[in-house]
Write a protein that holds these residues in place. Structure first.
Motif, short mmCIF file in Angstrom:
data_model
loop_
_atom_site.label_atom_id
_atom_site.label_comp_id
_atom_site.label_asym_id
_atom_site.label_seq_id
_atom_site.Cartn_x
_atom_site.Cartn_y
_atom_site.Cartn_z
N ALA A 1 0.82 -1.21 0.00
CA ALA A 1 0.00 0.00 0.00
C ALA A 1 0.86 1.26 0.00
N GLU A 2 1.90 1.27 0.80
CA GLU A 2 2.78 2.45 0.87
C GLU A 2 3.38 2.77 -0.50
N ALA A 3 3.77 1.74 -1.23
CA ALA A 3 4.36 1.96 -2.55
C ALA A 3 3.32 2.53 -3.51
N ILE A 4 2.09 2.05 -3.42
CA ILE A 4 1.03 2.55 -4.28
C ILE A 4 0.77 4.03 -4.00
N ILE A 5 0.79 4.39 -2.73
CA ILE A 5 0.49 5.78 -2.34
C ILE A 5 1.63 6.72 -2.72
N HIS A 6 2.87 6.29 -2.49
CA HIS A 6 4.01 7.19 -2.64
C HIS A 6 4.90 6.88 -3.83
N GLY A 7 4.72 5.74 -4.48
CA GLY A 7 5.63 5.32 -5.54
C GLY A 7 5.20 5.78 -6.92
N ARG A 8 5.87 5.22 -7.93
CA ARG A 8 5.58 5.54 -9.33
C ARG A 8 4.39 4.69 -9.77
N ARG A 9 3.23 5.28 -9.72
CA ARG A 9 1.99 4.53 -9.91
C ARG A 9 1.87 3.92 -11.30
N ASP A 10 2.27 4.65 -12.30
CA ASP A 10 2.16 4.11 -13.66
C ASP A 10 2.98 2.83 -13.79
N ARG A 11 4.17 2.82 -13.21
CA ARG A 11 5.02 1.65 -13.29
C ARG A 11 4.48 0.51 -12.44
N LEU A 12 3.94 0.83 -11.27
CA LEU A 12 3.46 -0.19 -10.34
C LEU A 12 2.09 -0.75 -10.74
N LEU A 13 1.23 0.11 -11.25
CA LEU A 13 -0.17 -0.27 -11.43
C LEU A 13 -0.64 -0.29 -12.88
N GLY A 14 0.11 0.29 -13.79
CA GLY A 14 -0.35 0.35 -15.17
C GLY A 14 -0.54 -1.03 -15.78
N PHE A 15 -1.54 -1.15 -16.62
CA PHE A 15 -1.79 -2.42 -17.31
C PHE A 15 -2.58 -2.16 -18.59
N ALA A 16 -2.56 -3.15 -19.47
CA ALA A 16 -3.26 -3.03 -20.76
C ALA A 16 -4.74 -3.33 -20.58
N ALA A 17 -5.56 -2.66 -21.36
CA ALA A 17 -7.01 -2.87 -21.27
C ALA A 17 -7.39 -4.33 -21.56
N GLU A 18 -6.57 -5.00 -22.37
CA GLU A 18 -6.86 -6.39 -22.73
C GLU A 18 -6.78 -7.33 -21.54
N GLU A 19 -6.18 -6.90 -20.44
CA GLU A 19 -6.00 -7.80 -19.31
C GLU A 19 -7.27 -8.07 -18.51
N HIS A 20 -8.29 -7.25 -18.67
CA HIS A 20 -9.53 -7.46 -17.90
C HIS A 20 -10.12 -8.85 -18.15
N PRO A 21 -10.71 -9.47 -17.08
CA PRO A 21 -10.78 -9.00 -15.70
C PRO A 21 -9.47 -9.22 -14.95
N VAL A 22 -9.05 -8.18 -14.22
CA VAL A 22 -7.78 -8.24 -13.51
C VAL A 22 -7.95 -7.62 -12.12
N ALA A 23 -7.39 -8.30 -11.12
CA ALA A 23 -7.50 -7.86 -9.73
C ALA A 23 -6.17 -7.33 -9.24
N LEU A 24 -6.22 -6.35 -8.37
CA LEU A 24 -5.03 -5.80 -7.74
C LEU A 24 -4.90 -6.37 -6.34
N GLN A 25 -3.78 -7.05 -6.07
CA GLN A 25 -3.54 -7.53 -4.71
C GLN A 25 -2.66 -6.53 -3.97
N ILE A 26 -3.11 -6.16 -2.79
CA ILE A 26 -2.43 -5.16 -1.98
C ILE A 26 -1.93 -5.81 -0.69
N GLY A 27 -0.75 -5.40 -0.23
CA GLY A 27 -0.23 -5.81 1.06
C GLY A 27 -0.14 -4.62 1.98
#
Length: 342
Positions: free
Chosen positions: A52-78
């Motif tokens: 969670a800390e990385a998501i809040i303070h980190g490079r979000r595009d690098r951490l969370l970005g994904f292609a639209a074709e990936e749906h359905p896709v879930a984000l797992q958070i620690g």
């Protein structure tokens, strides 16, 4: 996802079984998931665990970005702080994920040092507060992935004591790895292999919570095993079996829909992945970032050894381009075992 797939009340109106590919650290990144989506349109894909800390303070595009074709896709958070988890979940929703999953099963040293992951199974009230906070911050399903128990504590006491307040807090689903986790004395790898599997305990958990969604995970190696588990649970999750033999995914859509299995056009998949790799390389990426996830694709098929060798060696070269993928693919004998189209 157009509807909450964890609402099991939809079963009477055609709710289908859920098949998921497990979150795997350093493996199920965006490139891996894009590749998997070419093999199955229906499997639910999970991100690697992201803190969670990385998501809040980190490079979000690098951490969370994904292609639209990936749906359905879930984000797992620690994480363990309810407000930070809620903020991270909200960011994940803004990025377009279909589900937020809380990791309550990882036993790594880093996770233990941060007092989250599997450690949280011993703090059910904290997890309940986290789930409640995340549910208030997003309109997505909020789910939990956990183990059946921790260390020397009795499984029945640990799992049942943990689950009750978390369900009450609004969790949409539990994905349960059918092994205990030992925080003291076993490595993460050993925790995937040494504690005995106890599928019956997950089945009993499901029977106890008949009106809730319970999915099963851990040691499931074949589609036949997955089908058997779906007779007693609401969903099944495979991890390393898929990573080492991705072609298993080609059977999933027919399993979910109940239709006859469609023949897979591997040539077209290679073309799609070559285009994807070309775009990545043009943006400054490396071929190996993608092909490392594809090495097991032709498991058990004539020519697979050459495929693996070429992708393991030539794709690592700094100048490697998509021609390496086609060179490796040329060695696959589609006539072998009736594997695919000529």
């Amino acid at each position: 996802m157009n509807k909450n797939i964890y609402d099991i009340s939809l079963a009477a109106t055609g709710q289908k079984p859920v098949f998921a590919v497990a979150p795997m650290l350093d493996w199920t990144d965006r490139h891996c998931r894009y590749f998997y989506r070419q093999l199955s349109r229906k499997a639910l894909l999970y991100s690697e665990m992201t803190v969670a800390e990385a998501i809040i303070h980190g490079r979000r595009d690098r951490l969370l970005g994904f292609a639209a074709e990936e749906h359905p896709v879930a984000l797992q958070i620690g994480g363990a702080d309810p407000q930070k988890l809620a903020e991270a979940a909200h960011i994940g929703e803004d990025f377009g994920y279909d589900e937020i999953n809380l990791n309550v099963g990882c036993p790594s040293d880093r996770v233990q040092a941060g007092a989250f992951g599997a450690c949280l199974m011993l703090e059910p009230d904290k997890v309940a507060r986290a789930v409640e906070a995340m549910k208030k911050s997003v309109s997505l399903p909020v789910t939990v992935k956990c183990r059946i128990g921790v260390d020397k504590f009795a499984i029945a006491e640990t799992l049942d004591k943990f689950a009750a307040p978390v369900w009450q807090a609004g969790a949409d689903a539990f994905w349960v790895h059918a092994r205990k986790v030992w925080l003291d004395g076993l490595s993460p790898k050993e925790n995937r292999e040494i504690p005995p599997l106890d599928y019956e305990r997950v089945y009993r958990f499901k029977r106890h919570y008949a009106g809730k969604f319970v999915g099963i995970n851990g040691g499931i190696a074949t589609i036949e095993e997955a089908k058997a588990h779906l007779q007693k649970t609401d969903g099944v999750m495979l991890g390393r079996a898929i990573y080492h033999n991705p072609a298993l995914l080609t059977q999933i859509d027919s399993l979910i829909d109940g239709d006859s299995e469609q023949q897979t056009d591997y040539g077209e998949i290679i073309n799609i992945m070559a285009d994807y790799c070309a775009a990545l390389i043009a943006a400054g990426g490396r071929l190996h970032q993608v092909t490392r996830h594809m090495i097991g694709l032709f498991h058990g098929v004539k020519g697979a050894k050459a495929w693996r060798q070429i992708l393991s060696s030539k794709a690592n070269e700094s100048s490697a381009d998509c021609s390496v993928l086609y060179e490796a693919f040329a060695h696959i004998d589609f006539a072998d075992k009736g594997f695919g189209p000529a």
